[in-house]
Design a protein around this motif. Structure first.
Motif, PDB file in Angstrom:
ATOM      1  N   LEU A  91       0.859  -1.179   0.000  1.00 52.61           N
ATOM      2  CA  LEU A  91       0.000   0.000   0.000  1.00 52.61           C
ATOM      3  C   LEU A  91       0.895   1.228   0.000  1.00 52.61           C
ATOM      4  N   SER A  92       0.711   2.107  -0.978  1.00 50.86           N
ATOM      5  CA  SER A  92       1.568   3.287  -1.062  1.00 50.86           C
ATOM      6  C   SER A  92       0.849   4.426  -1.759  1.00 50.86           C
ATOM      7  N   SER A  93       0.959   5.607  -1.177  1.00 49.74           N
ATOM      8  CA  SER A  93       0.392   6.808  -1.794  1.00 49.74           C
ATOM      9  C   SER A  93       1.409   7.528  -2.666  1.00 49.74           C
ATOM     10  N   ARG A  94       2.631   7.022  -2.717  1.00 52.75           N
ATOM     11  CA  ARG A  94       3.687   7.656  -3.514  1.00 52.75           C
ATOM     12  C   ARG A  94       3.506   7.256  -4.976  1.00 52.75           C
ATOM     13  N   THR A  95       3.562   8.225  -5.850  1.00 49.32           N
ATOM     14  CA  THR A  95       3.264   7.960  -7.263  1.00 49.32           C
ATOM     15  C   THR A  95       4.427   8.274  -8.192  1.00 49.32           C
ATOM     16  N   GLU A  96       5.614   8.570  -7.644  1.00 49.13           N
ATOM     17  CA  GLU A  96       6.753   8.876  -8.493  1.00 49.13           C
ATOM     18  C   GLU A  96       7.128   7.650  -9.330  1.00 49.13           C
ATOM     19  N   GLN A  97       7.420   7.887 -10.622  1.00 52.67           N
ATOM     20  CA  GLN A  97       7.767   6.800 -11.519  1.00 52.67           C
ATOM     21  C   GLN A  97       8.946   5.988 -10.983  1.00 52.67           C
ATOM     22  N   ALA A  98       9.979   6.659 -10.488  1.00 51.85           N
ATOM     23  CA  ALA A  98      11.158   5.959  -9.996  1.00 51.85           C
ATOM     24  C   ALA A  98      10.814   5.072  -8.813  1.00 51.85           C
ATOM     25  N   GLU A  99       9.921   5.555  -7.954  1.00 54.63           N
ATOM     26  CA  GLU A  99       9.519   4.771  -6.786  1.00 54.63           C
ATOM     27  C   GLU A  99       8.765   3.510  -7.206  1.00 54.63           C
ATOM     28  N   LEU A 100       7.858   3.655  -8.162  1.00 54.85           N
ATOM     29  CA  LEU A 100       7.071   2.514  -8.620  1.00 54.85           C
ATOM     30  C   LEU A 100       7.953   1.497  -9.335  1.00 54.85           C
ATOM     31  N   LEU A 101       8.864   1.975 -10.159  1.00 51.22           N
ATOM     32  CA  LEU A 101       9.760   1.065 -10.865  1.00 51.22           C
ATOM     33  C   LEU A 101      10.660   0.329  -9.877  1.00 51.22           C
ATOM     34  N   SER A 102      11.131   1.032  -8.862  1.00 50.12           N
ATOM     35  CA  SER A 102      11.956   0.408  -7.839  1.00 50.12           C
ATOM     36  C   SER A 102      11.179  -0.681  -7.110  1.00 50.12           C
ATOM     37  N   ALA A 103       9.892  -0.433  -6.881  1.00 46.76           N
ATOM     38  CA  ALA A 103       9.055  -1.428  -6.214  1.00 46.76           C
ATOM     39  C   ALA A 103       8.932  -2.688  -7.066  1.00 46.76           C
ATOM     40  N   LEU A 104       8.648  -2.521  -8.354  1.00 47.54           N
ATOM     41  CA  LEU A 104       8.496  -3.672  -9.238  1.00 47.54           C
ATOM     42  C   LEU A 104       9.792  -4.459  -9.359  1.00 47.54           C
ATOM     43  N   LYS A 105      10.904  -3.748  -9.537  1.00 44.35           N
ATOM     44  CA  LYS A 105      12.184  -4.438  -9.663  1.00 44.35           C
ATOM     45  C   LYS A 105      12.613  -5.073  -8.344  1.00 44.35           C
ATOM     46  N   GLY A 106      12.094  -4.549  -7.239  1.00 42.11           N
ATOM     47  CA  GLY A 106      12.411  -5.115  -5.936  1.00 42.11           C
ATOM     48  C   GLY A 106      11.628  -6.368  -5.621  1.00 42.11           C
TER      49      GLY A 106
END
Length: 231
Positions: A91-106
């Protein structure tokens, strides 16, 4: 908290330092006959210890909470159990592209807004437990379309050699996985058993040097095998 589970019950571990937030999620999930909350953790240290003892199918992590880093936890889970880590729903309210990509790659398998309707949690947990990905973050579609800043045309050319390693059926499975379908749904669509779908997914990941389903989805978009749909 539900402590007993049937053979087919989806085991969920919740990580959030706030008692009221955990209690709210437990209240929603314990109404579902096929979902059992087997444990609660206050932080990453407690969660990793609980995963080892409780063996949940899904780890529900509130990335918005103080002292909780869902991306770091997903990475730690994958290192700890590369072949048997629980699916991470963050669950995350952060929408920065880098943050989302980091989540997927993580290794995060599901992204929901921090302020999502709690009633959406059971369906998301079922999807992740079934092998699907859940991307409901506002910028998820735009993120997929711009992975690593590669255009589909350039990506398709660069990845054609990789995709050539796959059989036609493996490409079909990869495409359906990238479109968010669970193993069970893919099996029905291709008239296969769920075990056969899992076998195809395992072999295509081996051929392409991928660690998990999330990396397979990213590669499918990077190579242009699958194109992002309009939001």
């Amino acid at each position: 908290m539900t402590n007993t589970t049937g053979a087919d019950c989806i085991r969920v571990l919740i990580c959030d330092p706030r008692h009221l937030m955990r209690a709210g999620m437990v209240s929603v999930l314990e109404r579902e006959p096929d979902i059992s909350v087997v444990g609660e953790a206050l932080d990453g240290r407690e969660m990793l210890a609980a995963v080892q003892s409780l063996r949940p199918h899904v780890a529900l992590i509130n990335h918005d909470a103080d002292a909780v880093d869902g991306i770091a936890m997903a990475r730690s889970l994958r290192r700890m159990a590369p072949d048997n880590a629980p699916g991470v729903l963050m669950l995350s309210s952060r929408t920065e592209q880098a943050e989302l990509l980091s989540a997927l790659k993580g290794g995060v398998r599901g992204l929901l807004p921090g302020n999502c309707d709690p009633r959406t949690l059971p369906a998301a947990i079922r999807d992740i437990a079934g092998g699907a990905m859940v991307l409901k973050s506002p910028n998820a579609v735009q993120l997929i379309g711009r992975l690593l800043n590669r255009s589909p045309e350039v990506s398709a050319s660069a990845g054609s050699g990789q995709l050539a390693l796959l059989t036609t059926r493996e490409r079909d499975v990869l495409s359906l996985v990238a479109n968010g379908h669970s193993n069970l749904v893919i099996a029905k669509m291709l008239s296969l058993s769920e075990a056969t779908v899992k076998s195809h997914l395992y072999h295509l990941c081996q051929k392409l040097g991928l660690r998990d389903r999330t990396q397979a989805v990213i590669l499918a978009y990077e190579t242009g095998l699958v194109r992002p749909c309009a939001a």
